[in-house]
Design a protein around this motif. Structure first.
Motif, PDB file in Angstrom:
ATOM      1  N   UNK A 192       0.870  -1.170   0.000  1.00  0.00           N
ATOM      2  CA  UNK A 192       0.000   0.000   0.000  1.00  0.00           C
ATOM      3  C   UNK A 192       0.906   1.218   0.000  1.00  0.00           C
ATOM      4  N   UNK A 193       0.702   2.088  -0.984  1.00  0.00           N
ATOM      5  CA  UNK A 193       1.598   3.226  -1.183  1.00  0.00           C
ATOM      6  C   UNK A 193       0.844   4.534  -1.016  1.00  0.00           C
ATOM      7  N   UNK A 194       1.529   5.521  -0.459  1.00  0.00           N
ATOM      8  CA  UNK A 194       0.988   6.879  -0.383  1.00  0.00           C
ATOM      9  C   UNK A 194       1.593   7.792  -1.436  1.00  0.00           C
ATOM     10  N   UNK A 195       2.323   7.219  -2.387  1.00  0.00           N
ATOM     11  CA  UNK A 195       3.037   8.019  -3.375  1.00  0.00           C
ATOM     12  C   UNK A 195       2.596   7.637  -4.790  1.00  0.00           C
ATOM     13  N   UNK A 196       1.765   8.453  -5.425  1.00  0.00           N
ATOM     14  CA  UNK A 196       1.323   8.130  -6.789  1.00  0.00           C
ATOM     15  C   UNK A 196       2.481   7.932  -7.763  1.00  0.00           C
ATOM     16  N   UNK A 197       3.590   8.627  -7.521  1.00  0.00           N
ATOM     17  CA  UNK A 197       4.723   8.528  -8.445  1.00  0.00           C
ATOM     18  C   UNK A 197       5.375   7.137  -8.389  1.00  0.00           C
ATOM     19  N   UNK A 198       5.077   6.367  -7.349  1.00  0.00           N
ATOM     20  CA  UNK A 198       5.620   5.010  -7.260  1.00  0.00           C
ATOM     21  C   UNK A 198       4.739   3.983  -7.960  1.00  0.00           C
ATOM     22  N   UNK A 199       3.585   4.402  -8.448  1.00  0.00           N
ATOM     23  CA  UNK A 199       2.598   3.468  -8.977  1.00  0.00           C
ATOM     24  C   UNK A 199       3.181   2.556 -10.050  1.00  0.00           C
ATOM     25  N   UNK A 200       3.741   3.161 -11.082  1.00  0.00           N
ATOM     26  CA  UNK A 200       4.277   2.372 -12.191  1.00  0.00           C
ATOM     27  C   UNK A 200       5.462   1.520 -11.740  1.00  0.00           C
ATOM     28  N   UNK A 201       6.303   2.080 -10.876  1.00  0.00           N
ATOM     29  CA  UNK A 201       7.487   1.377 -10.418  1.00  0.00           C
ATOM     30  C   UNK A 201       7.109   0.117  -9.645  1.00  0.00           C
ATOM     31  N   UNK A 202       6.142   0.233  -8.749  1.00  0.00           N
ATOM     32  CA  UNK A 202       5.710  -0.923  -7.970  1.00  0.00           C
ATOM     33  C   UNK A 202       5.065  -1.979  -8.855  1.00  0.00           C
TER      34      UNK A 202
END
Length: 360
Positions: A192-202
């Motif tokens: 679960x991420x709070x960083x939209x910029x990590x979306x593609x990376x994850x």
């Protein structure tokens, strides 16, 4: 035999309806339609924007460390399952253990700053037994020292803190959906991420780091999960409120039956709705704990030393750091049987055996 836990199994026919759909589509894995459906329902249930369903609760810790590009030292707790510290070691970082709070059994936030060095890149804390860490204090320390925060929330599905999911705290939270958990997908886990910029990376990190057959961005890993596991999650998720209530009934029964003049258990944090994931009790000494364990074993009742040993004492840790509170609690704690459908008469019998073997 009464084990420390028993996997919740949903209606078989309901699960088989999903399985028949898998057979018809012939789509078993690689971000299939049931997996996407489960991710959507989990986001809605938890009220989070970015969630990634993965293979298990350990791989998500490794992906979290990789996604945040952590190096050097990671401050963590010695009172957790070994997956927490193993993930740090597997990602070529050094676990730096900070002792726990004697009341909550979570990492003692007041001790963290003393362990920060120029090599520290993050804090990886566990919400032990689903009981929230001091998230405000940890966030303040992280901001002050420019550190990332990962929460091992393996036990915390369904827990809310101050009105929102406990999984929504930190830079990344990880959860386990193993068969023994409050909510399970047989095997599974989530980021679960709070960083939209990590979306593609994850998304890429859990699928070898490539998109399609030809576009490779970086070295990822196989963190995917299957349609069969997603199907189990889709059937189980609507049952979570009833599961938590049934577990609470067992919890409340123990509360009313055990001898609290001699035993104690962790203090739950304020402002939470709890999921009743575990029922740990701490005995006055390790000798008493062993005596109780043996008495329960004679009756084919199997509790668990959860967590033992204190992780800072493991021989393969690169640094030997004393954590006296964790070492003391780990030596004396037992998690008692707790699962949906555990009969009251068995709870009563367990409590009677325990209370009868507490005297010196």
């Amino acid at each position: 035999m009464i084990n420390v836990t028993k996997t919740f199994l949903p209606d078989q026919e309901e699960y088989l309806q999903y399985v028949r759909g898998i057979w018809e589509r012939g789509y078993l894995t690689n971000n299939g339609p049931l997996l996407q459906q489960l991710e959507g329902q989990l986001k809605e249930y938890l009220n989070v924007d970015h969630l990634y369903f993965c293979g298990n609760g350990t791989i998500v810790l490794q992906i979290a460390i990789k996604a945040l590009e952590l190096k050097g030292e990671i401050i963590t707790t010695p009172f957790s399952y070994c997956a927490t510290s193993n993930a740090i070691l597997w990602e070529n970082c050094t676990p730096v253990f900070v002792d726990i709070d004697a009341s909550t059994f979570n990492i003692d936030a007041e001790l963290i700053e003393a362990s920060i060095t120029p090599a520290t890149s993050a804090i990886l804390a566990t919400h032990v037994y689903g009981n929230p860490c001091d998230v405000e204090a940890i966030e303040a320390i992280a901001k002050k020292h420019n550190l990332k925060v990962i929460y091992d929330a393996a036990h915390a599905f369904g827990v809310t803190y101050k009105g929102k999911s406990l999984l929504s705290y930190g830079d990344l939270s990880t959860c386990s959906f193993h068969a023994t958990k409050v909510f399970h997908t047989i095997e599974g886990g989530a980021l679960i991420s709070n960083h939209p910029e990590l979306d593609r990376k994850l998304h890429l990190l859990r699928a070898f780091g490539h998109q399609g057959d030809e576009h490779y961005e970086f070295a990822g890993i196989n963190g995917k999960n299957s349609e069969f596991h997603a199907a189990m999650g889709l059937v189980n998720l609507p049952q979570v409120p009833a599961i938590i209530q049934a577990r609470r009934d067992v919890f409340d029964a123990y509360d009313g039956l055990l001898n609290w003049d001699i035993l104690f258990k962790p203090t739950l944090s304020a402002d939470i709705e709890y999921n009743y994931a575990y029922y740990p009790v701490v005995f006055p000494s390790e000798a008493v704990m062993f005596r109780v364990m043996e008495a329960l074993k004679v009756e084919e009742i199997i509790p668990r030393r959860y967590f033992y040993p204190s992780l800072n004492t493991l021989s393969f840790m690169p640094r030997q750091i004393a954590c006296p509170v964790s070492e003391d609690i780990a030596a004396r704690v037992l998690s008692l049987p707790l699962y949906v459908g555990l009969p009251y008469e068995d709870i009563e019998r367990i409590a009677r055996i325990i209370n009868g073997h507490l005297s010196p």
